[in-house]
Design an enzyme around this catalytic site. Structure first.
Site, PDB file in Angstrom:
ATOM      1  N   ASN A   1       0.890  -1.094  -0.059  1.00  0.00           N
ATOM      2  CA  ASN A   1      -0.087  -0.095  -0.027  1.00  0.00           C
ATOM      3  C   ASN A   1       0.867   1.112   0.013  1.00  0.00           C
ATOM      4  OD1 ASN A   1       0.602   0.802   2.822  1.00  0.00           O
ATOM      5  ND2 ASN A   1      -0.284  -1.161   3.227  1.00  0.00           N
TER       6      ASN A   1
ATOM      7  N   ASP B   1      -4.339  -6.298   5.326  1.00  0.00           N
ATOM      8  CA  ASP B   1      -5.390  -6.789   6.118  1.00  0.00           C
ATOM      9  C   ASP B   1      -5.609  -8.313   5.411  1.00  0.00           C
ATOM     10  OD1 ASP B   1      -6.153  -4.954   7.730  1.00  0.00           O
ATOM     11  OD2 ASP B   1      -7.354  -4.152   6.113  1.00  0.00           O
TER      12      ASP B   1
ATOM     13  N   LYS C   1       8.075 -17.680 -10.421  1.00  0.00           N
ATOM     14  CA  LYS C   1       7.388 -16.584 -10.987  1.00  0.00           C
ATOM     15  C   LYS C   1       6.167 -16.891 -11.921  1.00  0.00           C
ATOM     16  CE  LYS C   1       8.261 -12.623 -14.236  1.00  0.00           C
ATOM     17  NZ  LYS C   1       9.003 -12.479 -15.304  1.00  0.00           N
TER      18      LYS C   1
ATOM     19  N   ASP D   1      -4.418  -9.688  13.014  1.00  0.00           N
ATOM     20  CA  ASP D   1      -4.540  -8.137  13.510  1.00  0.00           C
ATOM     21  C   ASP D   1      -3.418  -7.931  14.628  1.00  0.00           C
ATOM     22  OD1 ASP D   1      -4.936  -5.625  14.902  1.00  0.00           O
ATOM     23  OD2 ASP D   1      -7.141  -5.898  14.341  1.00  0.00           O
ATOM     24  N   ILE D   2      -2.317  -7.415  14.282  1.00  0.00           N
ATOM     25  CA  ILE D   2      -1.155  -7.240  15.367  1.00  0.00           C
ATOM     26  C   ILE D   2      -1.642  -6.371  16.520  1.00  0.00           C
ATOM     27  CG2 ILE D   2       1.198  -6.429  15.710  1.00  0.00           C
ATOM     28  CD1 ILE D   2       1.691  -6.738  12.709  1.00  0.00           C
TER      29      ILE D   2
ATOM     30  N   PHE E   1      -3.919   3.495  15.183  1.00  0.00           N
ATOM     31  CA  PHE E   1      -4.201   4.456  14.186  1.00  0.00           C
ATOM     32  C   PHE E   1      -5.350   4.204  13.270  1.00  0.00           C
ATOM     33  CE2 PHE E   1      -0.860   7.834  13.621  1.00  0.00           C
ATOM     34  CZ  PHE E   1      -0.448   7.804  14.683  1.00  0.00           C
TER      35      PHE E   1
ATOM     36  N   LYS F   1     -13.537   1.197  16.331  1.00  0.00           N
ATOM     37  CA  LYS F   1     -12.195   0.568  16.631  1.00  0.00           C
ATOM     38  C   LYS F   1     -11.630   0.690  17.900  1.00  0.00           C
ATOM     39  CE  LYS F   1     -11.180   0.609  11.709  1.00  0.00           C
ATOM     40  NZ  LYS F   1     -10.470   1.504  10.629  1.00  0.00           N
TER      41      LYS F   1
ATOM     42  N   LYS G   1     -11.306  -3.270  19.339  1.00  0.00           N
ATOM     43  CA  LYS G   1      -9.986  -3.382  19.438  1.00  0.00           C
ATOM     44  C   LYS G   1      -9.514  -3.269  21.038  1.00  0.00           C
ATOM     45  CE  LYS G   1      -8.368  -3.204  14.844  1.00  0.00           C
ATOM     46  NZ  LYS G   1      -7.073  -3.057  14.041  1.00  0.00           N
TER      47      LYS G   1
END
Ligand code: CTP
Length: 402
Positions: free
Chosen positions: A208, A277, A287, A304-305, A321, A335, A339
Site C-alpha cells: 500500500n 489486512d 514467478k 491483527d497485530i 491508528f 475501532k 480492539k
C-alpha cells in the site's frame, strides 16, 4: 526549550497564583516567557511577581503606548512560539470562542499563528455547564489544545474536575510540544511503521501507499521525550531516527513475529503501520507466467497485530491508528472499543491526502475524551501526539494505582 518564546496568558482565577511557579518552571527549562495578564487576573495576583520571575515587563493593556512602542501586539503575536493560557477561566474561554478582541490577550490569540493551549481552571459546575462545554468544543474544533482540567479538591471546597494542572505537569507538556523532554524518561515504547509487503511470487507483492513518515516521526518524538524506543519498520526509504533501535520486516506475519518478540516489558505500544489486512493464501514458489487472460489470487486474512497486543494479559498502553475515507471519527471510535485500545489517532485519507505527504491532521480519541491536532507537519503532530499519549498514560497509571 532554549530560545523558545512562550506568551503566558494569565486570566482571572484563584489558580493564577500557581502561574508564578509555572513561569519559573518554563524558564528553568530555557524558555523565554512573556506574561500577559487580563484585567480579571489582576484581582487575584500582582504583576510584580511575574515581572521578577520572567525578567520581562508584564503586558496588561492593549492601549499602553509605551509597551506598544517597545513591541506592538501583532509583533508579540508573531514572537510567540506558543500561547499558553493558564489558568484559563470560563469567561476567557467564552470570549476566545466567540472571537472577541477586546483586550490584549484575546487580540493576541486571534493574531497569532503559534499553537494556542488553554489550561482551564474553574469550579466543577462551571466547567460542566453546557455553555462552557460548547465553548470548549468550538475551541477544540478550531485547534486550540485543552490541557486538563484535573480533578480534585477545589478552592471553593467542592471536589471534581476543574483544577488547573500543576505547573510541573504543564511545563513538561510544553516541553513535549517543543520536542525534547523527559515526559517518557525511563519508559519503553514500541512503534510499528510503514506498509507491509505480501508476497505473490518471488518478484511480486501486494502493498500500500504508506510512506512510514508518521510512524518514524512518532518514534523520533518518543525518543526525544526520553523513551527507549524500538521501531518495527516495514519496507520504507527513511533514515532511522537518532537513538532509536530499528527492526526491519517485510510482511504482516514478520511484523507480528517481531512485535511479539519485542513487546515484553514495553510500557506503550503505538501501531502506526499500514499492515495488510489480506495476503495471498499461497505465494507461488516460481514467478507466475502469463498463461491465461485472467489471474485470480485467493487472499486470506492476516493477524491483527494491534488487536493481538491489546488482548494480551498485562498488556502495555495501546495506541492505534485509523485511516478512513469517510465518517472518520465514528469509525475510529468503533475501532477504539472493538480492539480494546487506550487511544486511537484517526485521519482522513484519500487519493492525494496523507499518504506520502509531509503534512497530516489527526483527531485523537480515548474513552471519554477527544483532541484535534490540526494540520501540521508530521514531525510537529507526532510531538503533540506523544504529549497526549504521555498524559493519558500517566493518568491510566495513576488510576490503576488508586
Ligand atoms: N493493524 C494491525 N494489524 C493488522 C491490521 C491493522 O496492527 N493486520 C493496526 C494498524 O497499525 C492500525 C489499526 O490496526 O493501528 C488500523 O485498524 P484496522 O481496523 O485494521 O483499520 P482498517 O484496515 O482501515 O480496517 P477496516 O477495513 O475495518 O476499516
Amino acid at each position: 526549550m532554549h530560545g523558545r518564546h512562550v506568551v503566558l496568558g494569565v486570566t482571572g482565577g484563584i489558580a493564577a497564583y500557581k502561574s508564578a511557579d509555572l513561569v519559573r518552571r518554563l524558564i528553568e527549562r530555557g524558555a523565554e516567557v512573556q506574561v500577559v495578564m487580563t484585567t480579571a487576573a489582576r484581582e487575584f495576583v500582582g504583576a510584580a511577581t511575574f515581572q521578577a520571575l520572567s525578567g520581562r515587563e508584564v503586558r496588561q493593556d492593549l492601549w499602553d503606548p509605551a509597551a506598544e512602542a517597545a513591541m506592538g501586539h501583532i509583533e508579540l503575536a508573531r514572537w510567540a512560539d506558543l500561547v499558553l493560557i493558564a489558568p484559563a477561566s470560563a469567561d476567557f474561554l467564552a470570549r476566545l470562542a466567540s472571537g472577541q478582541a477586546d483586550d490584549l490577550l484575546t487580540t493576541l490569540c486571534l493574531a497569532t499563528e503559534a499553537p494556542i493551549v488553554a489550561a482551564p481552571a474553574m469550579n466543577r459546575l462551571m466547567w460542566a455547564n453546557e455553555a462552557t462545554q460548547a465553548n470548549v468544543a468550538t475551541l477544540v474544533h478550531r485547534g486550540v489544545q485543552l490541557w486538563g482540567p484535573g480533578e480534585g479538591e477545589q478552592a471553593c471546597g467542592e471536589t471534581g474536575p476543574g483544577r488547573m494542572l500543576e505547573p510541573l505537569e504543564l511545563a513538561s507538556r510544553v516541553a513535549a510540544l517543543f520536542g525534547a523532554t523527559d515526559l517518557l524518561a525511563g519508559r519503553r515504547v514500541l512503534v510499528t511503521a510503514g506498509p507491509t509487503r505480501e508476497r505473490i511470487d518471488p518478484v511480486r507483492f501486494i502493498s500500500n501507499r504508506s510512506s512510514g513518515k508518521m510512524g518514524f516521526a512518532v518514534a523520533r518524538a518518543a525518543r526525544l521525550a526520553g523513551a527507549e524506543v524500538t521501531l518495527v519498520a516495514g519496507p520504507v526509504a527513511l533514515p532511522t531516527p537518532p537513538g532509536v533501535r530499528r527492526v526491519d520486516v517485510e510482511s504482516a506475519a514478520e511484523m507480528l513475529d517481531a512485535v511479539l518478540r519485542e513487546v515484553a516489558g514495553v510500557d506503550i505500544f503505538i501501531s502506526t503501520a499500514a499492515v495488510a489486512d489480506y495476503r495471498p493464501a499461497r505465494a507461488a514458489e516460481q514467478k507466475i507466467k502469463k498463461h491465461s487472460d485472467r489471474l485470480d489470487i485467493a487472499m486470506e486474512r492476516t493477524v491483527d497485530i494491534l488487536g493481538t497486543v491489546a488482548q494480551r494479559p498485562g498488556r502495555p498502553f495501546v495506541v492505534g491508528f485509523a485511516a478512513e475515507t469517510e465518517a472518520v471519527e465514528q469509525h475510529a471510535r468503533t475501532k477504539l472499543v472493538k480492539k480494546n485500545l487506550d487511544m486511537i489517532a484517526a485521519n482522513e485519507v484519500g487519493d492525494r491526502k496523507v499518504f506520502e505527504q509531509d503534512d497530516n491532521a489527526l483527531v485523537v480519541l480515548w474513552h471519554g475524551g477527544r483532541q484535534e491536532l490540526p494540520c501540521g507537519s508530521k514531525q510537529v503532530l507526532a510531538q503533540a501526539l506523544i504529549g497526549l499519549i504521555a498524559g493519558r498514560f500517566a493518568d491510566a497509571r495513576a488510576a490503576a494505582a488508586r
